[in-house]
Design a protein around this motif. Sequence first.
Motif, PDB file in Angstrom:
ATOM      1  N   LEU A 195       6.770   9.194   1.689  1.00  0.00           N
ATOM      2  CA  LEU A 195       6.569   7.746   1.712  1.00  0.00           C
ATOM      3  C   LEU A 195       7.691   7.031   0.966  1.00  0.00           C
ATOM      4  CD1 LEU A 195       2.730   7.614   0.977  1.00  0.00           C
ATOM      5  CD2 LEU A 195       3.860   7.271   3.184  1.00  0.00           C
ATOM      6  N   LYS A 196       8.038   5.822   1.436  1.00  0.00           N
ATOM      7  CA  LYS A 196       9.092   5.022   0.820  1.00  0.00           C
ATOM      8  C   LYS A 196       8.623   4.505  -0.544  1.00  0.00           C
ATOM      9  CE  LYS A 196      12.090   4.802   4.363  1.00  0.00           C
ATOM     10  NZ  LYS A 196      11.342   5.498   5.400  1.00  0.00           N
ATOM     11  N   LYS A 197       9.463   4.691  -1.548  1.00  0.00           N
ATOM     12  CA  LYS A 197       9.136   4.204  -2.890  1.00  0.00           C
ATOM     13  C   LYS A 197       9.530   2.745  -3.081  1.00  0.00           C
ATOM     14  CE  LYS A 197       9.359   8.705  -5.215  1.00  0.00           C
ATOM     15  NZ  LYS A 197       9.495   9.502  -3.973  1.00  0.00           N
ATOM     16  N   GLU A 198      10.309   2.224  -2.149  1.00  0.00           N
ATOM     17  CA  GLU A 198      10.696   0.814  -2.184  1.00  0.00           C
ATOM     18  C   GLU A 198       9.776   0.015  -1.268  1.00  0.00           C
ATOM     19  OE1 GLU A 198      14.602  -2.027  -1.203  1.00  0.00           O
ATOM     20  OE2 GLU A 198      14.530   0.059  -0.538  1.00  0.00           O
ATOM     21  N   LYS A 199       9.366  -1.147  -1.719  1.00  0.00           N
ATOM     22  CA  LYS A 199       8.528  -2.022  -0.902  1.00  0.00           C
ATOM     23  C   LYS A 199       9.278  -2.373   0.381  1.00  0.00           C
ATOM     24  CE  LYS A 199       6.314  -5.079  -3.243  1.00  0.00           C
ATOM     25  NZ  LYS A 199       5.971  -6.291  -4.037  1.00  0.00           N
ATOM     26  N   GLN A 200       8.643  -2.166   1.542  1.00  0.00           N
ATOM     27  CA  GLN A 200       9.301  -2.384   2.828  1.00  0.00           C
ATOM     28  C   GLN A 200       9.134  -3.814   3.346  1.00  0.00           C
ATOM     29  OE1 GLN A 200      11.180   0.450   4.396  1.00  0.00           O
ATOM     30  NE2 GLN A 200      10.938   0.614   2.168  1.00  0.00           N
ATOM     31  N   VAL A 201       8.104  -4.490   2.928  1.00  0.00           N
ATOM     32  CA  VAL A 201       7.792  -5.883   3.273  1.00  0.00           C
ATOM     33  C   VAL A 201       7.498  -6.036   4.768  1.00  0.00           C
ATOM     34  CG1 VAL A 201       8.436  -8.318   3.063  1.00  0.00           C
ATOM     35  CG2 VAL A 201       9.256  -6.656   1.377  1.00  0.00           C
ATOM     36  N   ILE A 202       8.511  -5.822   5.620  1.00  0.00           N
ATOM     37  CA  ILE A 202       8.327  -5.910   7.072  1.00  0.00           C
ATOM     38  C   ILE A 202       8.909  -4.641   7.687  1.00  0.00           C
ATOM     39  CG2 ILE A 202       8.730  -7.268   9.162  1.00  0.00           C
ATOM     40  CD1 ILE A 202       9.478  -9.623   7.298  1.00  0.00           C
ATOM     41  N   VAL A 203       8.094  -3.897   8.407  1.00  0.00           N
ATOM     42  CA  VAL A 203       8.560  -2.642   9.001  1.00  0.00           C
ATOM     43  C   VAL A 203       8.857  -2.857  10.477  1.00  0.00           C
ATOM     44  CG1 VAL A 203       7.320  -1.199   7.354  1.00  0.00           C
ATOM     45  CG2 VAL A 203       6.180  -1.894   9.462  1.00  0.00           C
ATOM     46  N   LYS A 204       9.780  -2.060  11.007  1.00  0.00           N
ATOM     47  CA  LYS A 204      10.156  -2.173  12.411  1.00  0.00           C
ATOM     48  C   LYS A 204       9.368  -1.189  13.258  1.00  0.00           C
ATOM     49  CE  LYS A 204      14.116   0.959  11.867  1.00  0.00           C
ATOM     50  NZ  LYS A 204      15.588   1.077  11.983  1.00  0.00           N
TER      51      LYS A 204
ATOM     52  N   LEU B 210       0.833  -1.201   0.000  1.00  0.00           N
ATOM     53  CA  LEU B 210       0.000   0.000   0.000  1.00  0.00           C
ATOM     54  C   LEU B 210       0.870   1.256   0.000  1.00  0.00           C
ATOM     55  CD1 LEU B 210      -2.715   1.459   0.205  1.00  0.00           C
ATOM     56  CD2 LEU B 210      -2.588   1.177   2.699  1.00  0.00           C
ATOM     57  N   ALA B 211       1.918   1.264   0.832  1.00  0.00           N
ATOM     58  CA  ALA B 211       2.784   2.441   0.917  1.00  0.00           C
ATOM     59  C   ALA B 211       3.495   2.702  -0.410  1.00  0.00           C
ATOM     60  CB  ALA B 211       3.806   2.260   2.035  1.00  0.00           C
ATOM     61  N   GLN B 212       4.004   1.646  -1.041  1.00  0.00           N
ATOM     62  CA  GLN B 212       4.690   1.820  -2.320  1.00  0.00           C
ATOM     63  C   GLN B 212       3.723   2.294  -3.399  1.00  0.00           C
ATOM     64  OE1 GLN B 212       6.018  -1.678  -4.576  1.00  0.00           O
ATOM     65  NE2 GLN B 212       8.035  -0.717  -4.788  1.00  0.00           N
ATOM     66  N   TRP B 213       2.527   1.741  -3.400  1.00  0.00           N
ATOM     67  CA  TRP B 213       1.518   2.145  -4.388  1.00  0.00           C
ATOM     68  C   TRP B 213       1.203   3.633  -4.245  1.00  0.00           C
ATOM     69  CZ3 TRP B 213      -3.542   3.995  -4.154  1.00  0.00           C
ATOM     70  CH2 TRP B 213      -4.264   3.942  -5.350  1.00  0.00           C
ATOM     71  N   MET B 214       1.054   4.084  -3.000  1.00  0.00           N
ATOM     72  CA  MET B 214       0.776   5.501  -2.757  1.00  0.00           C
ATOM     73  C   MET B 214       1.967   6.370  -3.146  1.00  0.00           C
ATOM     74  SD  MET B 214      -1.162   5.063   0.922  1.00  0.00           S
ATOM     75  CE  MET B 214      -1.014   6.803   1.337  1.00  0.00           C
ATOM     76  N   ALA B 215       3.197   5.887  -2.839  1.00  0.00           N
ATOM     77  CA  ALA B 215       4.403   6.674  -3.112  1.00  0.00           C
ATOM     78  C   ALA B 215       4.669   6.827  -4.603  1.00  0.00           C
ATOM     79  CB  ALA B 215       5.606   6.027  -2.438  1.00  0.00           C
TER      80      ALA B 215
ATOM     81  N   LEU C 121      -7.188  12.729  -1.999  1.00  0.00           N
ATOM     82  CA  LEU C 121      -8.038  11.599  -1.617  1.00  0.00           C
ATOM     83  C   LEU C 121      -8.045  11.379  -0.108  1.00  0.00           C
ATOM     84  CD1 LEU C 121      -9.753   9.105  -2.390  1.00  0.00           C
ATOM     85  CD2 LEU C 121      -7.611   7.839  -2.611  1.00  0.00           C
ATOM     86  N   LEU C 122      -6.862  11.468   0.520  1.00  0.00           N
ATOM     87  CA  LEU C 122      -6.735  11.172   1.945  1.00  0.00           C
ATOM     88  C   LEU C 122      -6.775  12.419   2.824  1.00  0.00           C
ATOM     89  CD1 LEU C 122      -3.967   8.406   1.801  1.00  0.00           C
ATOM     90  CD2 LEU C 122      -6.448   8.129   1.809  1.00  0.00           C
ATOM     91  N   ASN C 123      -6.864  13.589   2.187  1.00  0.00           N
ATOM     92  CA  ASN C 123      -6.904  14.854   2.919  1.00  0.00           C
ATOM     93  C   ASN C 123      -5.669  15.024   3.800  1.00  0.00           C
ATOM     94  OD1 ASN C 123      -7.987  17.362   3.641  1.00  0.00           O
ATOM     95  ND2 ASN C 123      -9.074  16.503   5.415  1.00  0.00           N
ATOM     96  N   ILE C 124      -4.498  14.750   3.202  1.00  0.00           N
ATOM     97  CA  ILE C 124      -3.223  14.950   3.883  1.00  0.00           C
ATOM     98  C   ILE C 124      -2.363  15.852   3.010  1.00  0.00           C
ATOM     99  CG2 ILE C 124      -3.322  12.730   5.078  1.00  0.00           C
ATOM    100  CD1 ILE C 124      -1.438  11.585   2.995  1.00  0.00           C
ATOM    101  N   SER C 125      -1.215  16.255   3.524  1.00  0.00           N
ATOM    102  CA  SER C 125      -0.360  17.166   2.767  1.00  0.00           C
ATOM    103  C   SER C 125       0.397  16.424   1.669  1.00  0.00           C
ATOM    104  CB  SER C 125       0.636  17.852   3.700  1.00  0.00           C
ATOM    105  OG  SER C 125       1.597  16.925   4.176  1.00  0.00           O
ATOM    106  N   VAL C 126       0.747  17.155   0.632  1.00  0.00           N
ATOM    107  CA  VAL C 126       1.550  16.585  -0.449  1.00  0.00           C
ATOM    108  C   VAL C 126       2.915  16.163   0.083  1.00  0.00           C
ATOM    109  CG1 VAL C 126       2.702  17.095  -2.637  1.00  0.00           C
ATOM    110  CG2 VAL C 126       0.353  17.868  -2.257  1.00  0.00           C
ATOM    111  N   ASP C 127       3.456  16.932   1.018  1.00  0.00           N
ATOM    112  CA  ASP C 127       4.757  16.595   1.599  1.00  0.00           C
ATOM    113  C   ASP C 127       4.711  15.238   2.307  1.00  0.00           C
ATOM    114  OD1 ASP C 127       5.901  18.902   0.666  1.00  0.00           O
ATOM    115  OD2 ASP C 127       5.590  20.028   2.529  1.00  0.00           O
ATOM    116  N   ALA C 128       3.595  14.956   2.967  1.00  0.00           N
ATOM    117  CA  ALA C 128       3.461  13.671   3.661  1.00  0.00           C
ATOM    118  C   ALA C 128       3.489  12.521   2.659  1.00  0.00           C
ATOM    119  CB  ALA C 128       2.170  13.636   4.465  1.00  0.00           C
TER     120      ALA C 128
END
Length: 397
Positions: free
Chosen positions: A385-394, A359-364, A374-381
């Motif tokens: 976002l990470k453009k690389e798939k994170q798979v497992i986040v810490k 989801l994060a990569q798709w959005m990025a 769409l999400l009513n957030i800032s463009v900077d936010a």
Amino acid sequence: MRASFLQALALWVSVALVVSGDETSAGDRKRTTKHLRPVREKRDLEPIVGTKGAEILGGSNQQIAKQNPDALQPPPTDAGTGVPNLKWSFSLSNMLLSNGGFVREQNEWGIVTNGSVLVSVVTSSGKNQLFKADTGDIWYFPKGQGHAIQGLSDGGAEYLLVFDQGDFNAVGTTFNIDDWITHTPPEVLMKNFGLPNSSTPPFSTTPTSAGSIIPGTVGNGTLPKAMSGELTGSSSYYFASSTKNFTKAPGGGGQYLTVDSTNFPIVKSLAANIVEIDVGGMRELHWHPSGAEWLYFIEGQARGTVWLGSGQARTFDFTIGDTAVFPDNSGHYIENTSPTQKLCYLEIFKSDVVEDISLAQWMALTQPDIVAQLLNISVDAVKALKKEKQVIVKNTN
């Protein structure tokens, strides 16, 4: 008489669920009405979140409740009634106790979860293979390949079998050769195997099949030489996962090993990830476009929310031995909820390759202004976002 009984039952249920209308919280409400059973002490876990919910007046299995807190106290993001129960515990499955044997089944994918086993297989083309599979190792048998599995560890061995069809154990799909032998006329057996006539039929001592597991002694591990050769290289049915290096997740929360047709070529209908998540880590929000996901939890404890779209979401808790099925294209995550122990589980798909969309990569990688609106957030936010798939986040807290 029937109508009055149903009316009385409905009345009893409605009375049992009625709580005081005062302003006290649900956890502080006192029961003052009379009940058919004595008022019991307060349980450790009740379906109460803030001012919502009420105590259960009837029976409740607290051991199960403690293993599934998100079922009794769902997070506020859960919604709708369209997500069915997607979880099952092996502890609730019927246990078949038998003395066992030699089997032939549907496409079979197996992984050793404890100990070691000796596996042999013979194909329809007359090739054979013998291998020792240790904890974590995997095999795959295409449909109809005769095989045998023998435990090698002193304390026993366990392995998990996965099939690409739910009717793998139906009549005509799985059989033991001792069952076949004892249901074939002796003269036919002698003719088939080229045995001489004898007053004592050669298979007269073969027992009627007693299941798929029998006691025995460990053999010498010698495989007869096949005229057609052995299964090796890309035709091998064995994948030594225990000797492979896991891929460190870019998100820093764990590691994983993908086993599919890209590195185990013989596998055409089942693909898998072996996932290990560190304490505080989480399999990122994602979905699978190629099919439903079947999960099996080997170690640790976890939770995950499945989102089906149209406002339908449900959260599940998992522990060792639990299984689940997430529908294809359903958004979900898996979070390690243990404060001290890593989480290890399997992701298995009826596919030749493992595919997922982050989801994060798709959005990025989508136009930032579109996502921001769409999400009513800032463009900077969005741009952060990470453009690389994170798979497992810490855990970043």
